[in-house]
Design a protein around this motif. Sequence first.
Motif, PDB file in Angstrom:
ATOM      1  N   THR A  18      72.063  79.401  65.823  1.00 60.76           N
ATOM      2  CA  THR A  18      71.869  78.083  66.456  1.00 60.76           C
ATOM      3  C   THR A  18      70.422  77.934  66.882  1.00 60.76           C
ATOM      4  N   TYR A  19      69.970  76.686  66.889  1.00 61.97           N
ATOM      5  CA  TYR A  19      68.570  76.422  67.234  1.00 61.97           C
ATOM      6  C   TYR A  19      68.419  76.380  68.759  1.00 61.97           C
ATOM      7  N   SER A  20      68.579  77.560  69.390  1.00 64.07           N
ATOM      8  CA  SER A  20      68.542  77.599  70.856  1.00 64.07           C
ATOM      9  C   SER A  20      67.175  77.998  71.402  1.00 64.07           C
ATOM     10  N   ALA A  21      66.353  78.650  70.553  1.00 62.53           N
ATOM     11  CA  ALA A  21      65.023  79.075  71.021  1.00 62.53           C
ATOM     12  C   ALA A  21      64.088  77.870  71.094  1.00 62.53           C
ATOM     13  N   ILE A  22      63.195  77.923  72.076  1.00 62.57           N
ATOM     14  CA  ILE A  22      62.285  76.793  72.332  1.00 62.57           C
ATOM     15  C   ILE A  22      60.834  77.257  72.252  1.00 62.57           C
ATOM     16  N   ARG A  23      60.012  76.441  71.602  1.00 66.90           N
ATOM     17  CA  ARG A  23      58.560  76.673  71.636  1.00 66.90           C
ATOM     18  C   ARG A  23      57.912  75.389  72.138  1.00 66.90           C
TER      19      ARG A  23
END
Length: 361
Positions: free
Chosen positions: A243-248
């Motif tokens: 899932t696209y849970s990481a944030i930049r």
Amino acid sequence: MAQHDLLEKLEGLRLRFLEVSEQITNPEVIADTKRYVKLNKEYSELEKVVEVRNEFENTLKNIESTKEMLKEETDPEMKEMAKMELDELEAKLPVMEEEIKVLLIPADPQDSKNAVLEIRAGTGGDEASIFAGELARLYTKYCQDKGWRVEITNSNEGTSGGYKEVVMNVTGSGVYGILKYESGVHRVQRVPQTETQGRVHTSAATVAVLPEAEEFDIELKTEDIRKDTYCASGPGGQSVNTTYSAIRLTHIPSGIVVTCQDQKSQLKNLDKAMAELRTRLYNLEYQKYLDEISSQRKTMVSSGDRSAKIRTYNYPQGRVTDHRINLTLYNLPAIMDGDIQQIIDKLIVEENAERLKASEM
């Protein structure tokens, strides 16, 4: 500084304490979060000063009354007891005076803040990453013993264990004021696990401690931030990796980039990344102050001058040396297990002596 002058200075702070005590119960002040938080901090700082002031004043009064008693007393035994009491009270005075002088020096307003602790492997390849991992464990243990909360917000593991880089949030009372002394290069001398010849190698890791910016310290504009999401890497199974849970987050005006991928929830990662971004922007300004004081105080290393070697951990001799105050201790296993309070206490004493000298000049 004469006792009378000290009491006079302390009286002004006592009156301010009474004023602040009244203000923090005012509904208008409570409604103004920024002001309320600021006044609460001032209240707890002044409370310590007022306690010491009351003790100092009582000691001076007791000295006077004991002197009177000595003049009037005729019983030799009672006279001897009064003399002993007077000696005890008078011996306390110089110690209290020094404590008051230090309390009268304005504290660094950052000291009461939470901190962001960064550890990065330096020279030494895999061995440097292993050592960075051991430092992360050391600080985690130390912080837990202090009752502080430690949360890893971002990490990049080494190929043979440890970390190439790890960023931690430390939350508690007066965290930055204590951990700030750890900023700088930490050097380890030992035979690495990968060394076949049994030779001692020197590796290093860099520690940077930043005061965490509070929400109202920095105003972030939405249009200045670019947000990217991606799949987190590392352990955590499907829910993390797919899932696209990481944030930049990229702060366009400054070019600062922060990432957070330790939570399964994108919102939680976003909150943490925003908090870290605020801290990094806040520290751009704070850096100027750090550079200024680090040139005056040997106990402080400017986080801009990350090449400054502050401590060596020598395994063959079981010793740890802090180069800023020439302190050598032969209890390396206990120190690697988080027992660094003795070193920090000595650095605080040294810094207070330097601040006192500067204030008297």
